[in-house]
Enzyme design. Structure first.
Site, PDB file in Angstrom:
ATOM      1  N   THR A   1       8.807   8.853   7.486  1.00 27.26           N
ATOM      2  CA  THR A   1      10.128   8.494   8.002  1.00 27.26           C
ATOM      3  C   THR A   1      11.169   9.513   7.566  1.00 27.26           C
ATOM      4  O   THR A   1      11.991   9.970   8.363  1.00 27.26           O
ATOM      5  CB  THR A   1      10.508   7.079   7.492  1.00 27.26           C
ATOM      6  OG1 THR A   1       9.603   6.148   8.088  1.00 27.26           O
ATOM      7  CG2 THR A   1      11.927   6.715   7.858  1.00 27.26           C
TER       8      THR A   1
ATOM      9  N   HIS B   1      -0.008   8.201   4.300  1.00 26.30           N
ATOM     10  CA  HIS B   1      -0.732   6.924   4.220  1.00 26.30           C
ATOM     11  C   HIS B   1      -1.402   6.569   5.545  1.00 26.30           C
ATOM     12  O   HIS B   1      -2.092   5.570   5.636  1.00 26.30           O
ATOM     13  CB  HIS B   1       0.159   5.796   3.696  1.00 26.30           C
ATOM     14  CG  HIS B   1       1.286   5.445   4.594  1.00 26.30           C
ATOM     15  ND1 HIS B   1       1.280   4.320   5.366  1.00 26.30           N
ATOM     16  CD2 HIS B   1       2.437   6.077   4.850  1.00 26.30           C
ATOM     17  CE1 HIS B   1       2.406   4.283   6.058  1.00 26.30           C
ATOM     18  NE2 HIS B   1       3.127   5.331   5.759  1.00 26.30           N
TER      19      HIS B   1
ATOM     20  N   CYS C   1       8.040 -11.770  18.205  1.00 32.17           N
ATOM     21  CA  CYS C   1       8.096 -12.794  17.175  1.00 32.17           C
ATOM     22  C   CYS C   1       7.713 -12.282  15.789  1.00 32.17           C
ATOM     23  O   CYS C   1       7.928 -12.966  14.802  1.00 32.17           O
ATOM     24  CB  CYS C   1       7.221 -13.961  17.575  1.00 32.17           C
ATOM     25  SG  CYS C   1       7.548 -14.464  19.269  1.00 32.17           S
TER      26      CYS C   1
ATOM     27  N   GLN D   1       0.304   9.835  13.781  1.00 34.19           N
ATOM     28  CA  GLN D   1      -0.927   9.136  14.149  1.00 34.19           C
ATOM     29  C   GLN D   1      -2.097  10.074  14.425  1.00 34.19           C
ATOM     30  O   GLN D   1      -3.247   9.699  14.233  1.00 34.19           O
ATOM     31  CB  GLN D   1      -0.672   8.242  15.372  1.00 34.19           C
ATOM     32  CG  GLN D   1       0.231   7.045  15.083  1.00 34.19           C
ATOM     33  CD  GLN D   1      -0.366   6.069  14.074  1.00 34.19           C
ATOM     34  OE1 GLN D   1      -1.577   5.982  13.879  1.00 34.19           O
ATOM     35  NE2 GLN D   1       0.501   5.333  13.395  1.00 34.19           N
TER      36      GLN D   1
END
Lengths: 460, 460
Positions: B70, B199, B323, B180
């Site tokens: 990030t 990671h 959700c 990725q």
């Protein structure tokens, strides 16, 4: 091999090593995920936060982990300033803050803000009155003040609780960089923000902490995500955080006894170094200081060369001298204190340092200094002719790095009569600090600087 | 227990664990210090940089380590934009970039810049022509374009080399988020900046990398220090960096064989899920895709409930459904693709996943979906009265979260005659995505949205 650079970094505390390995097994997953690996990671993160908050003396929801102490300072300063942007755009920092704070101040100025530095005394101490004066003299409302809990280069402990009172009375939040003192205890007083760095207490590198007390306005700088209350984005190395928290707790449990032990060892260094080495200035507050840290500067010594000599003798220390810094300027801390910067050595003892190691250091130091001085001073030159009364002796040290200008001055001073003057031409910025410091140590009179000429009157 | 969330994080690779422990012994000191502990740390850091640069396909001096993937994206985007501020202030990103890129774009807009998104097709693919069109349609000169190498939610591999050619022709630097795909191989093509995250390849969390090819203008954002070429400030967790580099090399050595194996397992999931579960949409490119990742959405299923059902059955997966997100909006990736978002499941297989685990997942899935559907749909309601010809049936699902609006629509559609219409009142933003997707799956006609009313014509 003796490692005396604890203030820079420590090896992992055994408790941290254990925690790191254990948490790699249980805490590798993303704590933001609802699956069981994620929940397990979350529990470890929550527990680490509670441990760290307890050590800091804040609520767990006031504390976030950052990717380093530097990042905690950068984010803390920028976030507090952004949170108070309507109150004002002035930032106040002490002149002896860590470079990360000074860099944050620089970025703030580049973005249109203003900043000022609170001066320190010769011991490196930030007087609460000086903070009050600086707040009163600010060009507009001050948005944030930054004062460290203890200095990283000279060990002086700052009167943070009193400074916090001054800030509170002025309605200005105070950010305390507690990197150096956090292993030894909580920072008392009504600070608003506080930062720390795990590798100063035997935790891993890459872990910092930022506490923001409830009620402190804070607007996180730059892009953020949902992690760490939106205050520190990015997937963290969770096992390192777990290890950092475990280590802080362990170090605190040993802090009182260890502080007493190291205080005595540092006392020994402070007392013996001036007896063993000529022309040494031990700097920093002799009483209100960190237990494990002592700094001194040696006249006519190149700091880098001394570091290498000590390294060959198997002692790892640090230096705030110009010659070891990539920017070739002397430590801003020593400059702000107005003390000698040449031949600067910082000794910071790790927990568990044996008395015998310190004694061995004291045995080795005089030879190391003498070796460096000999190399620099060279063989005794043939006596240079004296200068007549009333004539000024000009020494050209332009283009030569410290300590050369001071060495040339020391050689030249004997050539003028008492009352006569020497002008040293020097363009190394350290000369501005070291020539006055030399005068004070030698009992000569510094007349000031004109252009690149430093004028000195012989008194003795 | 089967962990199928590799795209989120992986446990440490055994090689990384060994490297981490070894480097904690040798690499804890500050690599910027000249003493022997510092020099030893420096050597480890240099070696890690060489290993990582070799895996990325760049020069070691083009690569810096950051505190997360990030952070690499945030710093990469901001630094490239600042470096090109004289060329322009427009930023182009694909609509399916990682949220870190979208957050960076948001920060850029907040600072007065502009940005636009390149749309994707239903498979999630960024067409090079679409990039060319977006560059031509930009309100001013484009300072930077960002296109990922492969999508983190649906696995679609992007045509980066072709996109890079388009950007090169337009004189615009391209930043590639390779988080990725980096474990599987180098990113080909003339990219200008590239980022990665340890990671994702079995390295520790808290380690990212940012490569900036020589000749790319770059001005580091915010305060910096002397570390990592001035591009990533703060004392790093060096042992984690060493472990990350070691792991990347190890994973690459196994990549070809592992990719072939996992590709076949994913193929099996892609084929079997629609046979085993009714009303499922498998999303993402079936051919140009990551080897280990497959995503599908299940009609009439609450994604969070399905995640929990799978968790109880000992499968850890992820979801892009509304959700499970803290923001209560469906995944921006699924939205950009225009595919169903409800009941969304991402399966990402870690290296070494056994075929038997995948078969067990396929055994468990139908029951898990059925259980969630039963709970949501409840017992068959008493037949509601039919609606007369010409009258519109209004279904009020205001205040109810997806998939409730779609479930109500499915219940209501039988009550109007063929040719008749149903209006679903819904304020859950996911309805905007899922009602059209339901119509497409069910062969009904979506008439569009007016205010909060979604109108559907019964065709079958």
């Amino acid at each position: 091999m003796a490692y005396f650079d604890a203030a820079s970094a420590l090896p992992l505390h055994p408790v941290a090593r254990q925690a790191l390995v254990a948490a790699e097994a249980d805490g590798w997953a993303d704590p933001a995920r609802p699956h069981r690996e994620g929940r397990r990671a979350r529990m470890l993160l929550d527990a680490a936060r509670e441990t760290a908050a307890d050590a800091v003396g804040c609520r767990p929801d006031e504390l976030v982990f950052t990717s380093s102490g530097t990042s905690a300072l950068h984010r803390g300063v920028a976030g507090a300033l952004a949170g108070r942007v309507r109150a004002g755009r002035h930032l106040l920092v002490s002149a002896v803050e860590h470079s990360a704070v000074l860099h944050a101040a620089e970025a703030h100025r580049a973005a249109g803000g203003t900043s000022a530095e609170v001066p320190v005394d010769r011991l490196g101490r930030v007087a609460p009155d000086a903070v009050a004066e600086a707040l009163a003299a600010a060009p507009g409302p001050t948005a944030l003040a930054c004062v460290q809990s203890a200095n990283h280069e000279v060990g002086t402990v700052q009167p943070v609780a009193e400074v916090a009172e001054v800030c509170r009375a002025a309605g200005v939040p105070l950010l305390v960089d507690a990197a150096q003192s956090l292993p030894w205890g909580r920072v008392e007083g009504a600070w608003s923000l506080l930062t720390g760095s795990a590798h100063k207490w035997g935790g891993p590198g890459g872990v910092g902490l930022l506490a923001v007390r409830k009620g402190t306005r804070f607007a996180p700088p730059g892009p953020v995500d949902e992690r760490e209350s939106g205050r520190a984005p990015g997937f963290p190395h969770l096992p390192a955080i777990v290890a950092a928290a475990a280590s802080l707790r362990a170090v605190r449990a040993e802090a009182e006894a260890e502080a007493a032990r190291l205080t005595a060892l540092v006392e020994r260094v402070r007392a013996r170094v001036p007896e063993l080495v000529e022309d040494v200035e031990v700097v920093g507050d002799p009483v209100r200081r960190l237990p494990h840290l002592v700094t001194f500067s040696c006249l006519h010594v190149d700091g880098e060369a001394l570091l290498h000599a000590l390294d060959r003798a198997e002692f790892s220390v640090s230096s705030g001298s110009s010659c070891t810094s990539s920017t070739l300027t002397p430590s801003h801390v020593l400059r702000a204190m107005g003390v000698l910067s040449e031949g600067n050595v910082r000794v910071s003892l790790p927990p568990g340092t044996a008395r015998a190691e310190v004694e061995r250091f004291l045995d080795v130091l005089p030879g190391a200094v003498a070796g460096v001085r000999e190399q620099l001073l060279g063989p005794a030159a043939s006596p240079a002719p004296a200068v007549d009364d009333g004539e000024e002796l000009v020494v050209d040290a332009l283009g030569r790095r410290c300590p050369a200008p001071v060495i040339e001055l020391a050689r030249a001073i004997g050539r003028v009569p008492v009352g006569g003057t020497v002008a040293v031409l020097a363009d190394d910025v350290a000369a501005r600090l070291d020539i006055p410091a030399w005068c004070e140590m030698r009992g000569q009179e510094y007349l000031g600087e004109t252009g690149q000429a430093h004028r000195v009157r012989r008194l003795a």
